[in-house]
Scaffold this active site. Structure first.
Site, PDB file in Angstrom:
ATOM      1  CB  SER A  92      41.869  50.708 -22.810  1.00 50.96           C
ATOM      2  OG  SER A  92      43.135  51.076 -22.307  1.00 50.96           O
ATOM      3  CG  LEU A 106      49.589  49.430 -26.648  1.00 57.83           C
ATOM      4  CD1 LEU A 106      50.622  48.371 -26.302  1.00 57.83           C
ATOM      5  CD2 LEU A 106      49.257  49.401 -28.134  1.00 57.83           C
ATOM      6  CG  HIS A 117      43.264  55.804 -21.307  1.00 58.70           C
ATOM      7  ND1 HIS A 117      44.548  55.680 -21.780  1.00 58.70           N
ATOM      8  CD2 HIS A 117      42.690  54.599 -21.475  1.00 58.70           C
ATOM      9  CE1 HIS A 117      44.739  54.448 -22.230  1.00 58.70           C
ATOM     10  NE2 HIS A 117      43.626  53.775 -22.052  1.00 58.70           N
ATOM     11  CG  LEU A 119      36.897  61.960 -13.979  1.00 55.37           C
ATOM     12  CD1 LEU A 119      35.476  61.492 -14.305  1.00 55.37           C
ATOM     13  CD2 LEU A 119      37.146  61.778 -12.482  1.00 55.37           C
ATOM     14  CE1 TYR A 163      40.284  60.109 -10.534  1.00 56.60           C
ATOM     15  CE2 TYR A 163      42.325  61.356 -10.360  1.00 56.60           C
ATOM     16  CZ  TYR A 163      41.205  60.981 -11.082  1.00 56.60           C
ATOM     17  OH  TYR A 163      41.002  61.470 -12.346  1.00 56.60           O
TER      18      TYR A 163
HETATM   19  C1  LIG Z   1      39.127  66.716 -11.626  1.00 57.46           C
HETATM   20  C2  LIG Z   1      37.665  66.774 -12.027  1.00 57.46           C
HETATM   21  C3  LIG Z   1      37.337  65.549 -12.839  1.00 57.46           C
HETATM   22  C4  LIG Z   1      36.819  66.765 -10.758  1.00 57.46           C
HETATM   23  O1  LIG Z   1      35.457  66.802 -11.107  1.00 57.46           O
HETATM   24  P1  LIG Z   1      34.432  67.762 -10.307  1.00 57.46           P
HETATM   25  O2  LIG Z   1      33.072  67.407 -10.761  1.00 57.46           O
HETATM   26  O3  LIG Z   1      34.843  69.165 -10.460  1.00 57.46           O
HETATM   27  O4  LIG Z   1      34.717  67.302  -8.818  1.00 57.46           O
HETATM   28  P2  LIG Z   1      33.669  67.085  -7.648  1.00 57.46           P
HETATM   29  O5  LIG Z   1      32.754  68.261  -7.592  1.00 57.46           O
HETATM   30  O6  LIG Z   1      33.069  65.730  -7.733  1.00 57.46           O
HETATM   31  O7  LIG Z   1      34.620  67.060  -6.406  1.00 57.46           O
HETATM   32  C5  LIG Z   1      35.253  68.235  -5.988  1.00 57.46           C
HETATM   33  C6  LIG Z   1      36.537  67.825  -5.336  1.00 57.46           C
HETATM   34  O8  LIG Z   1      37.478  67.504  -6.349  1.00 57.46           O
HETATM   35  C7  LIG Z   1      38.780  67.905  -5.978  1.00 57.46           C
HETATM   36  N1  LIG Z   1      39.293  68.739  -7.065  1.00 57.46           N
HETATM   37  C8  LIG Z   1      38.665  69.000  -8.224  1.00 57.46           C
HETATM   38  N2  LIG Z   1      39.458  69.737  -9.012  1.00 57.46           N
HETATM   39  C9  LIG Z   1      40.593  69.941  -8.341  1.00 57.46           C
HETATM   40  C10 LIG Z   1      41.788  70.631  -8.649  1.00 57.46           C
HETATM   41  N3  LIG Z   1      41.983  71.251  -9.812  1.00 57.46           N
HETATM   42  N4  LIG Z   1      42.750  70.635  -7.713  1.00 57.46           N
HETATM   43  C11 LIG Z   1      42.588  70.000  -6.546  1.00 57.46           C
HETATM   44  N5  LIG Z   1      41.470  69.338  -6.191  1.00 57.46           N
HETATM   45  C12 LIG Z   1      40.490  69.311  -7.097  1.00 57.46           C
HETATM   46  C13 LIG Z   1      38.647  68.616  -4.668  1.00 57.46           C
HETATM   47  O9  LIG Z   1      39.003  67.621  -3.696  1.00 57.46           O
HETATM   48  C14 LIG Z   1      37.169  68.934  -4.531  1.00 57.46           C
HETATM   49  O10 LIG Z   1      36.825  68.817  -3.194  1.00 57.46           O
HETATM   50  P3  LIG Z   1      36.332  70.130  -2.409  1.00 57.46           P
HETATM   51  O11 LIG Z   1      34.975  70.438  -2.979  1.00 57.46           O
HETATM   52  O12 LIG Z   1      36.304  69.652  -1.000  1.00 57.46           O
HETATM   53  O13 LIG Z   1      37.324  71.197  -2.697  1.00 57.46           O
HETATM   54  C15 LIG Z   1      37.319  68.072 -12.815  1.00 57.46           C
HETATM   55  O14 LIG Z   1      37.704  69.167 -12.051  1.00 57.46           O
HETATM   56  C16 LIG Z   1      37.976  68.155 -14.182  1.00 57.46           C
HETATM   57  O15 LIG Z   1      37.420  67.694 -15.166  1.00 57.46           O
HETATM   58  N6  LIG Z   1      39.177  68.763 -14.255  1.00 57.46           N
HETATM   59  C17 LIG Z   1      39.876  68.914 -15.502  1.00 57.46           C
HETATM   60  C18 LIG Z   1      40.326  67.588 -16.038  1.00 57.46           C
HETATM   61  C19 LIG Z   1      41.172  66.788 -15.054  1.00 57.46           C
HETATM   62  O16 LIG Z   1      42.079  67.326 -14.428  1.00 57.46           O
HETATM   63  N7  LIG Z   1      40.870  65.470 -14.969  1.00 57.46           N
HETATM   64  C20 LIG Z   1      41.571  64.558 -14.091  1.00 57.46           C
HETATM   65  C21 LIG Z   1      42.808  63.997 -14.702  1.00 57.46           C
HETATM   66  S1  LIG Z   1      42.474  62.799 -15.945  1.00 57.46           S
END
Ligand SMILES: CC(C)(COP(=O)(O)OP(=O)(O)OC[C@H]1O[C@@H](n2cnc3c(N)ncnc32)[C@H](O)[C@@H]1OP(=O)(O)O)[C@@H](O)C(=O)NCCC(=O)NCCS
Length: 202
Positions: A92, A106, A117, A119, A163
């Protein structure tokens, strides 16, 4: 059973179905699109597993998901596989340099920051690059919104490297806390990047 009813039905070659009936009704294998309030329940299902089952809290409750998807659907992006939501981003607008508690609930229509907010990727699709790809597509999408200057988010420390790989930079500790959870605030320079690209000669 009569002989007729035991014989499988075979359509004579000269009988054609109407076009609409003949077309296979398949859903696209992979689709990216903005979310609408109708997607809120699917969004919340992923949130429930990703956050509530882990910490009892989640970035957006169902009514907040609906709220943002009604007010600013263009700041959301969903990844659908065969019609099923597998990952999403919801943002947002925000109008201050740093995030405050108000930013969690907001939407500031005249703001120039997109507050991301949440992902989240469905559990069975994690660690396949989907989170990174979705974030990349989302940031590309923001480049096309002329009013957006930067994207900002707050995350727990363990996700800072994730990130950073998407181009976000650390702003510092966030003033916002949720119960015992503390966050790092990060930003992505949407307009700065566009400026650099225009002047890079590429
Ligand atoms: C965080 C999240 C969005 C990452 O999406 P993903 O599709 O699994 O990630 P990708 O495959 O694109 O990338 C993997 C990388 O993410 C990072 N990563 C993902 N989950 C992680 C975790 N729980 N702890 C630490 N690093 C993490 C690592 O750097 C990993 O790299 P590596 O393969 O070298 O270990 C996903 O794990 C998720 O939905 N988690 C639960 C919700 C969340 O925590 N969201 C973020 C806060 S809003």
């Amino acid at each position: 059973m009569s002989v007729m009813s035991a014989v499988p039905f075979v359509r004579p070659p000269h009988v054609r179905l109407p076009v609409a009936q003949a077309r296979r009704h398949t859903l696209p294998a992979s689709e990216f699109r903005s979310l609408s309030p109708e997607d809120a329940v699917s969004v919340f299902e992923i949130e429930r597993e990703a956050f509530i089952s882990v910490s009892g809290e989640c970035p957006l409750h169902l009514d907040e998901v609906r709220h943002f998807l009604t007010l600013c659907p263009e700041l959301s992006l969903g990844w659908f596989e065969e019609g099923r939501l597998v990952a999403f981003v919801i943002g947002s607008l925000w109008d201050q340099e740093r995030l405050t508690l108000d930013a969690l609930s907001l939407h500031k229509p005249h703001g120039t920051m997109v507050h991301i907010h949440v992902l989240a990727v469905h559990r069975t699709f994690r660690q396949q690059g989907k989170g990174s790809i979705l974030m990349w597509r989302y940031l590309q999408h923001l480049h096309y919104l002329p009013y957006v200057r930067r994207a900002v988010l707050m995350c727990e420390d363990f996700l800072v490297p994730f990130y950073q790989k998407s181009g976000f930079k650390v702003l510092g500790p966030s003033e916002v806390t949720v119960g015992p959870l503390q966050f790092t605030e990060m930003f992505y320079p949407v307009r700065g990047r566009a400026f650099l690209r225009r002047n890079s000669g590429c």
